[in-house]
Write a protein that holds these residues in place. Structure first.
Motif, PDB file in Angstrom:
ATOM      1  N   TRP A 143       0.726  -1.243  -0.107  1.00  0.00           N
ATOM      2  CA  TRP A 143      -0.015   0.176   0.051  1.00  0.00           C
ATOM      3  C   TRP A 143       0.689   1.262   0.038  1.00  0.00           C
ATOM      4  O   TRP A 143       0.729   2.317  -0.584  1.00  0.00           O
ATOM      5  CB  TRP A 143      -0.974  -0.160   1.164  1.00  0.00           C
ATOM      6  N   ALA A 144       1.943   1.096   0.728  1.00  0.00           N
ATOM      7  CA  ALA A 144       2.819   2.330   0.805  1.00  0.00           C
ATOM      8  C   ALA A 144       3.626   2.503  -0.472  1.00  0.00           C
ATOM      9  O   ALA A 144       3.768   3.760  -0.876  1.00  0.00           O
ATOM     10  CB  ALA A 144       3.994   2.097   2.121  1.00  0.00           C
ATOM     11  N   VAL A 145       3.890   1.131  -1.213  1.00  0.00           N
ATOM     12  CA  VAL A 145       4.710   1.571  -2.358  1.00  0.00           C
ATOM     13  C   VAL A 145       3.821   2.179  -3.454  1.00  0.00           C
ATOM     14  O   VAL A 145       4.172   3.083  -4.223  1.00  0.00           O
ATOM     15  CB  VAL A 145       5.058   0.014  -2.683  1.00  0.00           C
ATOM     16  N   ARG A 146       2.629   2.030  -3.560  1.00  0.00           N
ATOM     17  CA  ARG A 146       1.513   2.481  -4.438  1.00  0.00           C
ATOM     18  C   ARG A 146       1.519   4.034  -4.227  1.00  0.00           C
ATOM     19  O   ARG A 146       1.433   4.850  -5.133  1.00  0.00           O
ATOM     20  CB  ARG A 146       0.069   1.742  -4.358  1.00  0.00           C
ATOM     21  N   ALA A 147       1.267   4.219  -2.816  1.00  0.00           N
ATOM     22  CA  ALA A 147       1.095   5.738  -2.612  1.00  0.00           C
ATOM     23  C   ALA A 147       2.613   6.340  -2.876  1.00  0.00           C
ATOM     24  O   ALA A 147       2.322   7.586  -3.386  1.00  0.00           O
ATOM     25  CB  ALA A 147       0.862   5.846  -1.210  1.00  0.00           C
ATOM     26  N   VAL A 148       3.610   5.780  -2.617  1.00  0.00           N
ATOM     27  CA  VAL A 148       4.654   6.619  -2.821  1.00  0.00           C
ATOM     28  C   VAL A 148       4.973   6.559  -4.519  1.00  0.00           C
ATOM     29  O   VAL A 148       5.587   7.826  -5.122  1.00  0.00           O
ATOM     30  CB  VAL A 148       5.935   5.955  -2.243  1.00  0.00           C
ATOM     31  N   ASP A 149       4.696   5.645  -5.279  1.00  0.00           N
ATOM     32  CA  ASP A 149       4.928   5.670  -6.809  1.00  0.00           C
ATOM     33  C   ASP A 149       3.806   6.841  -7.338  1.00  0.00           C
ATOM     34  O   ASP A 149       4.417   7.493  -8.111  1.00  0.00           O
ATOM     35  CB  ASP A 149       4.469   4.501  -7.301  1.00  0.00           C
ATOM     36  N   ASP A 150       2.702   6.851  -6.946  1.00  0.00           N
ATOM     37  CA  ASP A 150       1.835   7.839  -7.487  1.00  0.00           C
ATOM     38  C   ASP A 150       2.318   9.436  -6.892  1.00  0.00           C
ATOM     39  O   ASP A 150       2.292  10.200  -7.884  1.00  0.00           O
ATOM     40  CB  ASP A 150       0.561   7.816  -6.512  1.00  0.00           C
ATOM     41  N   TRP A 151       2.975   9.477  -5.893  1.00  0.00           N
ATOM     42  CA  TRP A 151       3.513  10.708  -5.547  1.00  0.00           C
ATOM     43  C   TRP A 151       4.748  11.247  -6.386  1.00  0.00           C
ATOM     44  O   TRP A 151       4.898  12.285  -6.978  1.00  0.00           O
ATOM     45  CB  TRP A 151       4.003  10.846  -4.038  1.00  0.00           C
ATOM     46  N   LEU A 152       5.665   9.813  -6.566  1.00  0.00           N
ATOM     47  CA  LEU A 152       6.850  10.378  -7.399  1.00  0.00           C
ATOM     48  C   LEU A 152       6.319  10.458  -8.940  1.00  0.00           C
ATOM     49  O   LEU A 152       7.060  11.530  -9.563  1.00  0.00           O
ATOM     50  CB  LEU A 152       7.555   8.958  -7.206  1.00  0.00           C
TER      51      LEU A 152
END
Length: 327
Positions: A212-221
């Protein structure tokens, strides 16, 4: 009252100790600031509230240290009394300084050594149920760059148990390479991505990052950070403010509080609540205490053991509510 410049010797001694903490022991800036505040309060007490005023290290006796502890605990000198925990922290700074001055030969004895800090009652960490953490994380939208940043920050805090200062200090290069490229762990053979955190004393640790954190960080980046980075002068920081610079601790605190209010959780949620919840939920899920210690960056396992008391309390509550002959 002491005359002008009469406390210079004490101030120089304090600065020498603080420099030792910064250079030799590598304490973080926030910790150094706390030591500075406590020692400033101590030197002001010696110079302004003792009779006669104490203006040199060699003029300090054990009675002066004991009187200082009583003063901060009672709230004299026009200040509010400190809690037992805060008074103990204040005395720790004073004891550390006197020990250093004695070892450096600035004083013949250590007058603070016999003075013991007050013992605070055990304060259990405040964790919240998984359902409330989920509500908090999902309360932030994903439409604007700021929303994408806030969602990624919240996910990082809960997924890693990072302190707020560790999260705001993250650089893009502190993400594992697979996550920096696409956010997809499969590019590294399915290995779970991780972040590199720098804790107290600059101690480095690697902490895995959940999906879940990976997807959120990817969206942010991909969708958020470039828009804010274009407003700045270029920074390696992972989380950026509206001007393109590194996000502050105050902004991160506000992000958590705002998300908690949107989720209907009131004002009792702080960044440290997410850290406590991270540790508690891991232990409730069967994680080994030593593993949780490493993930949290605790120097001693005894610091981590307090979380086992939280899980025991939870078991008691469930038992009392569910067992037909518990009450």
């Amino acid at each position: 009252m002491p005359g002008p410049g009469s406390g210079d010797a004490l101030e120089r001694a304090v600065e020498r100790y603080l420099q030792h903490l910064a250079v030799e022991r590598g304490l973080a800036a926030n910790t150094l600031a706390a030591y500075r505040r406590d020692l400033r309060r101590y030197t002001e007490h010696l110079q302004e509230h003792t009779d006669p005023p104490v203006t040199t290290l060699r003029g300090i006796g054990t009675g002066h240290v004991q009187d200082f502890l009583r003063t901060v605990s009672a709230g004299a000198e026009g200040r509010a009394p400190l809690s037992t925990r805060s008074a103990a922290r204040c005395l720790v700074a004073v004891r550390g300084a006197h020990r250093f001055w004695a070892l450096e030969g600035l004083t013949r004895t250590d007058p603070a050594a016999p003075v013991q800090p007050p013992t605070p009652g055990m304060r259990l960490p405040k964790a919240v149920p998984v359902e409330q953490v989920t509500a908090l994380l999902e309360s932030t939208g994903t439409e604007t760059p700021q929303q994408l940043r806030d969602r990624a920050l919240l996910e990082i805090l809960y997924s890693t148990g990072a302190r707020i200062s560790e999260a705001t200090a993250l650089d893009v290069d502190d993400l594992s390479r697979a996550l920096r490229r696409t956010g997809q762990p499969e590019e590294d053979g399915g290995a779970m991505p991780f972040v590199r955190l720098f804790g107290k004393g600059g101690k480095e640790r690697m902490v895995p990052l959940g999906s879940w954190a990976v997807r959120a960080v990817d969206d942010w980046l991909v969708r958020g950070r470039p828009a804010l980075a274009a407003k700045g002068r270029g920074t390696p920081a992972l989380f950026l403010n509206a001007r393109g610079g590194r996000i502050s601790r105050q902004t991160a605190w506000t992000t958590v509080r705002t998300a908690a209010e949107r989720a209907g959780l009131g004002d009792r949620i702080t960044p440290h609540t997410l850290r406590h919840s991270f540790a508690t939920h891991l232990l409730e899920g069967g994680a080994d205490l030593r593993v949780v210690q490493e993930l949290l960056g605790h120097a001693s396992v005894s610091t981590t053991q307090v979380y086992t008391l939280v899980t025991v309390e939870s078991l008691r509550e469930v038992y009392a509510a569910a067992h037909p002959r518990a009450l």
